[in-house]
Design a protein around this motif. Structure first.
Motif, mmCIF file in Angstrom:
data_model
loop_
_atom_site.group_PDB
_atom_site.id
_atom_site.type_symbol
_atom_site.label_atom_id
_atom_site.label_comp_id
_atom_site.label_asym_id
_atom_site.label_seq_id
_atom_site.Cartn_x
_atom_site.Cartn_y
_atom_site.Cartn_z
ATOM 1 N N ALA A 334 0.816 -1.210 0.000
ATOM 2 C CA ALA A 334 0.000 0.000 0.000
ATOM 3 C C ALA A 334 0.853 1.264 0.000
ATOM 4 O O ALA A 334 0.623 2.187 -0.799
ATOM 5 C CB ALA A 334 -0.929 -0.007 1.218
ATOM 6 N N PHE A 335 1.844 1.309 0.881
ATOM 7 C CA PHE A 335 2.640 2.530 1.028
ATOM 8 C C PHE A 335 3.501 2.773 -0.203
ATOM 9 O O PHE A 335 3.643 3.916 -0.656
ATOM 10 C CB PHE A 335 3.513 2.439 2.277
ATOM 11 N N GLY A 336 4.088 1.703 -0.775
ATOM 12 C CA GLY A 336 4.915 1.874 -1.970
ATOM 13 C C GLY A 336 4.114 2.399 -3.143
ATOM 14 O O GLY A 336 4.533 3.334 -3.838
ATOM 15 N N CYS A 337 2.939 1.809 -3.380
ATOM 16 C CA CYS A 337 2.095 2.265 -4.488
ATOM 17 C C CYS A 337 1.622 3.694 -4.255
ATOM 18 O O CYS A 337 1.632 4.521 -5.169
ATOM 19 C CB CYS A 337 0.903 1.323 -4.637
ATOM 20 N N PHE A 338 1.222 3.990 -3.020
ATOM 21 C CA PHE A 338 0.744 5.341 -2.724
ATOM 22 C C PHE A 338 1.820 6.383 -3.004
ATOM 23 O O PHE A 338 1.566 7.386 -3.674
ATOM 24 C CB PHE A 338 0.298 5.431 -1.266
ATOM 25 N N MET A 339 3.025 6.157 -2.486
ATOM 26 C CA MET A 339 4.074 7.159 -2.626
ATOM 27 C C MET A 339 4.457 7.356 -4.087
ATOM 28 O O MET A 339 4.712 8.480 -4.534
ATOM 29 C CB MET A 339 5.294 6.760 -1.801
ATOM 30 N N ALA A 340 4.509 6.268 -4.875
ATOM 31 C CA ALA A 340 4.885 6.389 -6.283
ATOM 32 C C ALA A 340 3.827 7.151 -7.070
ATOM 33 O O ALA A 340 4.119 8.110 -7.798
ATOM 34 C CB ALA A 340 5.098 5.005 -6.884
ATOM 35 N N VAL A 341 2.562 6.721 -6.943
ATOM 36 C CA VAL A 341 1.492 7.320 -7.746
ATOM 37 C C VAL A 341 1.139 8.711 -7.228
ATOM 38 O O VAL A 341 0.860 9.623 -8.006
ATOM 39 C CB VAL A 341 0.259 6.402 -7.754
ATOM 40 N N ASP A 342 1.162 8.893 -5.910
ATOM 41 C CA ASP A 342 0.837 10.201 -5.358
ATOM 42 C C ASP A 342 1.870 11.245 -5.775
ATOM 43 O O ASP A 342 1.523 12.405 -6.027
ATOM 44 C CB ASP A 342 0.764 10.123 -3.835
ATOM 45 N N THR A 343 3.148 10.840 -5.870
ATOM 46 C CA THR A 343 4.174 11.778 -6.333
ATOM 47 C C THR A 343 3.885 12.196 -7.775
ATOM 48 O O THR A 343 4.011 13.380 -8.132
ATOM 49 C CB THR A 343 5.563 11.141 -6.226
ATOM 50 N N ALA A 344 3.495 11.230 -8.619
ATOM 51 C CA ALA A 344 3.131 11.569 -9.994
ATOM 52 C C ALA A 344 1.917 12.496 -10.017
ATOM 53 O O ALA A 344 1.856 13.463 -10.794
ATOM 54 C CB ALA A 344 2.844 10.293 -10.788
ATOM 55 N N LEU A 345 0.939 12.214 -9.155
ATOM 56 C CA LEU A 345 -0.254 13.061 -9.087
ATOM 57 C C LEU A 345 0.112 14.489 -8.714
ATOM 58 O O LEU A 345 -0.384 15.457 -9.317
ATOM 59 C CB LEU A 345 -1.234 12.467 -8.073
ATOM 60 N N VAL A 346 0.982 14.624 -7.732
ATOM 61 C CA VAL A 346 1.357 15.969 -7.272
ATOM 62 C C VAL A 346 2.038 16.747 -8.384
ATOM 63 O O VAL A 346 1.810 17.959 -8.543
ATOM 64 C CB VAL A 346 2.257 15.879 -6.027
ATOM 65 N N THR A 347 2.899 16.094 -9.175
ATOM 66 C CA THR A 347 3.570 16.819 -10.256
ATOM 67 C C THR A 347 2.578 17.377 -11.267
ATOM 68 O O THR A 347 2.893 18.316 -12.001
ATOM 69 C CB THR A 347 4.571 15.909 -10.995
ATOM 70 N N MET A 348 1.374 16.793 -11.318
ATOM 71 C CA MET A 348 0.363 17.243 -12.272
ATOM 72 C C MET A 348 -0.515 18.357 -11.723
ATOM 73 O O MET A 348 -1.300 18.941 -12.461
ATOM 74 C CB MET A 348 -0.515 16.059 -12.697
ATOM 75 N N VAL A 349 -0.412 18.633 -10.427
ATOM 76 C CA VAL A 349 -1.226 19.703 -9.854
ATOM 77 C C VAL A 349 -0.364 20.847 -9.319
ATOM 78 O O VAL A 349 -0.867 21.722 -8.617
ATOM 79 C CB VAL A 349 -2.142 19.166 -8.724
ATOM 80 N N LEU A 350 0.930 20.838 -9.664
ATOM 81 C CA LEU A 350 1.780 21.951 -9.250
ATOM 82 C C LEU A 350 1.320 23.232 -9.940
ATOM 83 O O LEU A 350 1.004 23.229 -11.131
ATOM 84 C CB LEU A 350 3.239 21.665 -9.609
ATOM 85 N N PRO A 351 1.260 24.344 -9.211
ATOM 86 C CA PRO A 351 0.750 25.590 -9.797
ATOM 87 C C PRO A 351 1.547 26.059 -11.006
ATOM 88 O O PRO A 351 0.972 26.471 -12.009
ATOM 89 C CB PRO A 351 0.852 26.588 -8.632
ATOM 90 N N LYS A 352 2.902 26.026 -10.931
ATOM 91 C CA LYS A 352 3.737 26.522 -12.019
ATOM 92 C C LYS A 352 4.905 25.580 -12.241
ATOM 93 O O LYS A 352 5.565 25.171 -11.278
ATOM 94 C CB LYS A 352 4.278 27.919 -11.706
ATOM 95 N N ALA A 353 5.167 25.253 -13.503
ATOM 96 C CA ALA A 353 6.273 24.350 -13.805
ATOM 97 C C ALA A 353 7.608 24.940 -13.363
ATOM 98 O O ALA A 353 8.479 24.224 -12.874
ATOM 99 C CB ALA A 353 6.307 24.049 -15.308
ATOM 100 N N GLU A 354 7.767 26.264 -13.509
ATOM 101 C CA GLU A 354 9.061 26.871 -13.174
ATOM 102 C C GLU A 354 9.328 26.875 -11.665
ATOM 103 O O GLU A 354 10.462 27.061 -11.225
ATOM 104 C CB GLU A 354 9.145 28.301 -13.715
#
Length: 412
Positions: A334-354
């Motif tokens: 559970a924790f491994g999958c969460f951390m991997a996918v959640d990190t990808a999710l966060v990169t998609m909701v960052l306010p600004k790429a820069e």
């Protein structure tokens, strides 16, 4: 947003330049040694030492020592980072922190009161944060942007491998914890010597650290973003639930679980940790690949957080050694999958790429903060109601972590 996502994919698929490729095994070794010390001390040696000093108050004392040291580390980490930024160098701080870890661990192993244990572990956290802050900065300093994904994978593998090494090493010295502390310190020192001798660096222009007021403003501004705020809350809740239980694993095995005859609790931890680490590694890879192929992030984050809640119910319903083996495997998945996918999710909701690096730094507070609160929460719950309510609290926090991703709008 689409432009930033394409950049992230490009980073993961680009070939690694030879100069960067030589850094990858060094980054892996440096991070594995760091996690070996953190997990070996936190999971085995520190609980054993505190129990040896005052067995009757071990639960409360571990909560105080762990919480105070984690708070100290969180405050000291940006200070250590600012010091290396101002010098324009990383290697001297990596080497200095690594060598100082030997002295800090020797000090910690030699004290005989809870107060001195707390002070000693704060000293240990200080030198390790000097090492960690400089080592963490190597990736953005020396790895090209298009190769950061591969480098992050090398760094990430240090957690399951290092935690396994640390627990096995600490458990081998469970009856001589002073030697265990020293062995973990020497491991970090060896990694620091290896890294700084094999990865030469050029002096960079000194950086001016961001003032504290500006850092606070940055933190508040990015949390005003709707999707990022919910991703932050979800990460914090699940990490809190995970560490509230795992930080007391040794005491759970001592006082709550029926272990087979002849199996010592410290040896049991040395069996459970590799199981969890292997499960974590497998689910990190599988979860990341499947979420990419299906283009679904929230589904996997929600399922993994729900699975973490199920994992907490196993030792609650079956306080046995087989139950703990199942708990280690399921919680690792559970924790491994969460951390991997959640990190990808966060990169998609960052306010600004820069501002991605800055905002991911804010997200790290969702990792570090719960590790400060976790020992206090666990100590209070166990002191009031014993270990069964601790599993219930961990499961509830995991469910709330899963629910927190539902309001996110920009990601499926």
């Amino acid at each position: 947003m689409a432009h930033f996502e394409a950049d992230a994919v490009g980073q993961l698929s680009s070939p690694v330049a030879p100069s960067s490729r030589r850094l990858l095994p060094l980054l892996f070794a440096g991070n594995a040694a760091m996690y070996a010390l953190y997990v070996g001390v936190g999971s085995v040696l520190l609980p054993l030492q505190i129990e040896h000093i005052d067995a009757a108050s071990k639960v409360a004392n571990l909560g105080v020592v762990g919480g105070v040291a984690a708070l100290f580390a969180t405050v000291f980490n940006p200070v250590a980072g600012a010091l290396s930024d101002r010098s324009g160098r990383r290697n001297p701080w990596i080497l200095g922190g690594g060598l100082a870890a030997v002295a800090a661990m020797a000090l910690l192993g030699g004290v005989r009161t809870v107060l001195l244990v707390a002070i000693g572990w704060c000293v240990g956290q200080a030198v390790m944060n000097i090492y960690q802050a400089a080592l963490t900065s190597v990736v953005p300093d020396r790895i090209p942007l298009r190769q950061r994904g591969v480098a992050s994978a090398a760094v990430g593998l240090g957690l399951p491998v290092g935690s396994t090494i640390g627990v096995l090493l600490a458990s081998a010295f469970s009856h001589h914890y002073q030697l265990g502390y020293l062995a973990l310190g020497l491991l970090v020192a060896a990694a620091a010597v290896l890294f700084t001798s094999a990865a030469r660096e050029q002096r960079m222009p000194p950086k001016q650290p961001m003032p504290l007021r500006a850092q606070l403003a940055t933190f508040l501004n990015v949390l005003r973003e709707h999707d990022f705020r919910w991703a932050f809350i979800g990460r914090a809740l699940l990490v809190l639930g995970y560490f509230a239980v795992t930080s007391y694993q040794l005491y759970i095995l001592q006082d709550h679980i029926g272990l087979p005859s002849g199996l010592e609790p410290s040896k049991a931890v040395a069996i459970l940790t590799p199981i969890s680490a292997v499960a974590m590694t497998v689910s990190t890879v599988v979860g990341g690949v499947l979420s990419d192929r299906l283009d679904r992030r929230k589904l996997f984050v929600g399922l993994s957080a729900a699975l973490a809640a199920v994992a907490q119910l196993i030792p609650l319903l079956s306080p046995t050694w087989p139950g703990m083996l199942a708990f280690a495997a399921v919680s690792g998945l559970a924790f491994g999958c969460f951390m991997a996918v959640d990190t990808a999710l966060v990169t998609m909701v960052l306010p600004k790429a820069e501002d991605a690096a800055r905002d991911m730094g804010v997200l790290n507070i969702a990792n570090a903060g719960p590790q400060i609160i976790g020992p206090f929460v666990a100590s209070a719950v166990v002191s009031l109601g014993g270990y069964p309510p601790l599993f219930l609290v961990g499961g509830l926090l995991s469910v709330l972590g899963a629910a927190a991703v539902l309001p996110i709008r920009a990601v499926r």
